[in-house]
Design a protein around this motif. Structure first.
Motif, mmCIF file in Angstrom:
data_model
loop_
_atom_site.group_PDB
_atom_site.id
_atom_site.type_symbol
_atom_site.label_atom_id
_atom_site.label_comp_id
_atom_site.label_asym_id
_atom_site.label_seq_id
_atom_site.Cartn_x
_atom_site.Cartn_y
_atom_site.Cartn_z
ATOM 1 N N GLY A 270 25.626 49.027 38.825
ATOM 2 C CA GLY A 270 26.689 47.518 39.300
ATOM 3 C C GLY A 270 27.510 47.440 37.934
ATOM 4 N N LEU A 271 26.710 47.766 36.968
ATOM 5 C CA LEU A 271 26.916 47.058 35.188
ATOM 6 C C LEU A 271 28.525 47.684 35.301
ATOM 7 C CD1 LEU A 271 23.895 45.734 33.669
ATOM 8 C CD2 LEU A 271 26.262 44.191 34.924
ATOM 9 N N TYR A 272 28.002 49.113 35.634
ATOM 10 C CA TYR A 272 28.814 50.383 34.972
ATOM 11 C C TYR A 272 30.018 50.013 35.988
ATOM 12 C CZ TYR A 272 30.885 54.605 34.711
ATOM 13 O OH TYR A 272 32.105 56.142 34.529
ATOM 14 N N VAL A 273 30.380 49.347 37.135
ATOM 15 C CA VAL A 273 31.790 49.959 38.076
ATOM 16 C C VAL A 273 32.260 48.851 37.687
ATOM 17 C CG1 VAL A 273 31.030 51.244 39.377
ATOM 18 C CG2 VAL A 273 30.701 48.992 40.144
ATOM 19 N N TRP A 274 31.684 47.188 37.333
ATOM 20 C CA TRP A 274 31.914 45.916 37.437
ATOM 21 C C TRP A 274 32.878 46.433 35.970
ATOM 22 C CZ3 TRP A 274 33.164 41.760 38.723
ATOM 23 C CH2 TRP A 274 33.077 40.736 37.847
ATOM 24 N N TYR A 275 32.223 46.808 34.585
ATOM 25 C CA TYR A 275 32.809 46.938 32.974
ATOM 26 C C TYR A 275 34.227 47.710 33.508
ATOM 27 C CZ TYR A 275 29.041 44.470 30.511
ATOM 28 O OH TYR A 275 28.725 43.105 30.801
ATOM 29 N N ARG A 276 33.956 48.997 34.188
ATOM 30 C CA ARG A 276 35.418 49.507 34.180
ATOM 31 C C ARG A 276 36.554 49.080 34.776
ATOM 32 N NH1 ARG A 276 34.778 55.135 34.543
ATOM 33 N NH2 ARG A 276 37.234 55.366 34.904
ATOM 34 N N GLY A 277 36.004 48.511 36.592
ATOM 35 C CA GLY A 277 37.007 47.238 36.797
ATOM 36 C C GLY A 277 37.332 46.108 35.938
ATOM 37 N N MET A 278 36.324 45.686 35.318
ATOM 38 C CA MET A 278 37.029 44.625 34.907
ATOM 39 C C MET A 278 37.993 45.028 32.967
ATOM 40 S SD MET A 278 34.940 41.464 31.835
ATOM 41 C CE MET A 278 33.417 41.796 33.826
ATOM 42 N N ALA A 279 38.137 46.411 32.740
ATOM 43 C CA ALA A 279 38.807 46.773 32.121
ATOM 44 C C ALA A 279 39.916 47.169 32.018
ATOM 45 C CB ALA A 279 38.093 48.432 31.429
ATOM 46 N N GLU A 280 39.995 47.493 33.545
ATOM 47 C CA GLU A 280 41.209 47.183 34.540
ATOM 48 C C GLU A 280 42.120 46.279 34.907
ATOM 49 O OE1 GLU A 280 42.751 50.468 34.882
ATOM 50 O OE2 GLU A 280 41.394 51.737 34.302
ATOM 51 N N ILE A 281 41.714 45.322 34.902
ATOM 52 C CA ILE A 281 42.489 44.533 35.843
ATOM 53 C C ILE A 281 42.322 42.953 35.106
ATOM 54 C CG2 ILE A 281 42.231 44.895 38.224
ATOM 55 C CD1 ILE A 281 39.555 42.646 38.769
ATOM 56 N N GLY A 282 41.815 42.870 33.911
ATOM 57 C CA GLY A 282 41.158 41.852 32.639
ATOM 58 C C GLY A 282 39.989 40.875 33.391
ATOM 59 N N VAL A 283 39.627 40.631 33.093
ATOM 60 C CA VAL A 283 38.581 39.073 32.448
ATOM 61 C C VAL A 283 38.704 38.602 33.696
ATOM 62 C CG1 VAL A 283 37.212 37.380 31.814
ATOM 63 C CG2 VAL A 283 37.619 39.667 30.670
ATOM 64 N N PRO A 284 40.308 37.115 33.696
ATOM 65 C CA PRO A 284 40.157 36.477 35.017
ATOM 66 C C PRO A 284 40.843 37.457 36.510
ATOM 67 C CG PRO A 284 41.848 36.101 33.005
ATOM 68 C CD PRO A 284 41.062 37.703 32.828
ATOM 69 N N ARG A 285 40.793 37.762 36.694
ATOM 70 C CA ARG A 285 41.284 38.695 38.038
ATOM 71 C C ARG A 285 39.571 39.136 38.459
ATOM 72 N NH1 ARG A 285 45.117 39.224 41.440
ATOM 73 N NH2 ARG A 285 46.923 39.172 39.652
ATOM 74 N N ALA A 286 39.094 39.922 37.540
ATOM 75 C CA ALA A 286 37.570 40.130 38.097
ATOM 76 C C ALA A 286 36.361 38.595 38.103
ATOM 77 C CB ALA A 286 36.744 40.956 36.642
ATOM 78 N N SER A 287 36.589 37.325 37.758
ATOM 79 C CA SER A 287 35.834 36.811 37.716
ATOM 80 C C SER A 287 36.350 35.943 38.982
ATOM 81 C CB SER A 287 36.588 35.231 36.660
ATOM 82 O OG SER A 287 35.560 36.394 35.181
ATOM 83 N N GLN A 288 37.525 35.759 39.551
ATOM 84 C CA GLN A 288 38.056 35.590 40.999
ATOM 85 C C GLN A 288 36.656 36.467 41.912
ATOM 86 O OE1 GLN A 288 39.709 33.083 41.416
ATOM 87 N NE2 GLN A 288 40.582 31.983 39.166
ATOM 88 N N LEU A 289 37.045 37.169 41.875
ATOM 89 C CA LEU A 289 36.307 38.295 42.724
ATOM 90 C C LEU A 289 34.762 37.838 42.213
ATOM 91 C CD1 LEU A 289 37.493 42.425 42.271
ATOM 92 C CD2 LEU A 289 37.973 39.852 44.140
ATOM 93 N N GLN A 290 34.078 37.753 41.629
ATOM 94 C CA GLN A 290 33.027 37.115 41.455
ATOM 95 C C GLN A 290 32.997 36.245 42.042
ATOM 96 O OE1 GLN A 290 30.854 37.225 37.969
ATOM 97 N NE2 GLN A 290 29.166 37.547 37.862
ATOM 98 N N LEU A 291 33.627 35.453 42.530
ATOM 99 C CA LEU A 291 33.237 34.125 42.973
ATOM 100 C C LEU A 291 32.748 34.217 44.328
ATOM 101 C CD1 LEU A 291 36.285 31.597 41.756
ATOM 102 C CD2 LEU A 291 34.130 31.912 41.156
ATOM 103 N N ALA A 292 32.972 35.206 45.326
ATOM 104 C CA ALA A 292 32.307 35.719 46.804
ATOM 105 C C ALA A 292 31.531 36.019 46.638
ATOM 106 C CB ALA A 292 33.185 36.384 47.307
ATOM 107 N N GLN A 293 29.919 36.380 45.197
ATOM 108 C CA GLN A 293 29.405 36.842 45.120
ATOM 109 C C GLN A 293 27.941 36.134 46.296
ATOM 110 O OE1 GLN A 293 27.436 38.463 41.422
ATOM 111 N NE2 GLN A 293 26.012 38.104 41.726
ATOM 112 N N PRO A 294 28.160 34.600 45.873
ATOM 113 C CA PRO A 294 26.851 33.913 46.251
ATOM 114 C C PRO A 294 26.972 33.770 47.869
ATOM 115 C CG PRO A 294 27.867 33.302 44.389
ATOM 116 C CD PRO A 294 28.451 33.899 44.475
#
Length: 337
Positions: A270-294
């Protein structure tokens, strides 16, 4: 760089024999080659962006299953055994990945930061949330821990010395108030022991995430996760040797699946793909996706655990989501001024 190289190639053609009859041939060739290169670069950028979205989305998917998988794991193992085994297996997988990649150890100056990441994300958060899930439902825990992105933002501002706007702090306090009101209402007017575990998990994990984000600027993110896991290997081995004889073990299919998922799916992949994706799209956009987690965790709680999700849970989760989105918006507005 590739465009510049193409332009140079075009100019070298212009000085050849065939160019003597058409002085503009070199410029035309250079322009068309540069345009073609720019188009290919734009197409590659779009593909990379889409790939980053997929990777970050897979990370959120993996994290959303952590609480239900932990609840399954507790069917077979005691809380201390589950956390020790989770860390041990995750460290073995991480060590194998580092060996396969022939990754050199990080500089000595990074080890203190890695220890903070390990204490927060590898040991502290899994242990405290596992202890909480002995008496708390996963839907309840999902709402409380849904405050994690906001808590991490507060820790990050304190760690980096940034000065968020007043609107940021209003949204942050509003989100905290929603979570506290939800936990008190669900606990019959007072905080339970599980709630205290969850709030402590929020604080310690936010500290780990903040330090991990700082390290990820100089060390590839997945390596931050892998080295922090590997750093816990001796402690995990000792904990496993002590906890397994002391706690009862009753192997079930759910228990084994839950252990494997939290060890491999959540702790490393999970951390592996998360950090790889964050590197591609940036922290702000990745954080928007994480809002769906709960909200995803609430769905898994219902589908996988047959939990009765209280009506207040999705309402509180959406309210926290709005507050977190507001903090991100104020942060972006401040950076663009």
């Amino acid at each position: 760089m590739r465009a510049e190289s193409s332009a140079i190639d075009g100019e070298s053609i212009a000085v050849g024999p065939s160019a003597s009859t058409d002085p503009g041939a070199g410029t035309s060739t250079s322009t068309s080659t540069s345009t073609s290169t720019d188009s290919r670069a734009a197409s590659t950028g779009r593909e990379s962006h889409r790939g980053g979205l997929v990777l970050a989305g897979l990370g959120v998917f993996a994290f959303s299953l952590t609480f239900p998988a932990t609840a399954w794991g507790l069917e077979s193992f005691g809380p201390w055994s589950l956390v020790a085994l989770r860390t041990l297996l995750g460290a073995v997988v991480a060590g194998g990945a580092l060996l396969l990649g022939r990754v050199a150890p990080p500089d000595r100056r990074h080890w203190a930061g890695l220890a903070v990441v390990a204490a927060g994300g590898v040991i502290g958060f899994p242990l405290l949330t596992t202890l909480a899930l002995q008496t708390s439902t996963t839907s309840h825990a999902a709402v409380v821990v849904g405050l994690l992105p906001l808590t991490t933002a507060v820790f990050s501002s304190l760690r980096t010395g940034a000065r968020p706007s007043r609107a940021f702090w209003i949204a942050a306090l509003a989100g905290a108030a929603v979570v506290i009101a939800f936990t008190v209402q669900q606990s019959g007017g007072e905080l339970s022991g599980a709630d205290l575990y969850l709030f402590a998990a929020l604080l310690i994990c936010a500290a780990g995430y903040t330090e991990g984000g700082r390290l990820a600027r100089v060390v590839p993110g997945w390596q931050v996760a892998a080295w922090s896991l590997l750093l816990c290997l001796p402690l995990a081995a000792a904990g496993t040797a002590l906890a397994l004889p002391a706690e009862s073990v009753r192997l079930t299919a759910h228990g084994v699946i839950g252990l494997v998922w939290v060890a491999v799916g959540s702790a490393f992949l999970g951390l592996y793909v998360w950090y790889r994706g964050m590197a591609e799209i940036g922290v702000p956009r990745a954080s928007q996706l994480q809002l769906a987690q709960p909200l995803l965790t609430l769905v898994w709680s219902f589908l996988l655990l047959d939990e009765t999700v209280p009506a207040a849970a999705p309402v509180a989760a959406i309210a926290v989501l709005v507050c977190i989105a507001a903090t991100q918006r104020t942060g972006r507005e401040r950076r663009t001024r």
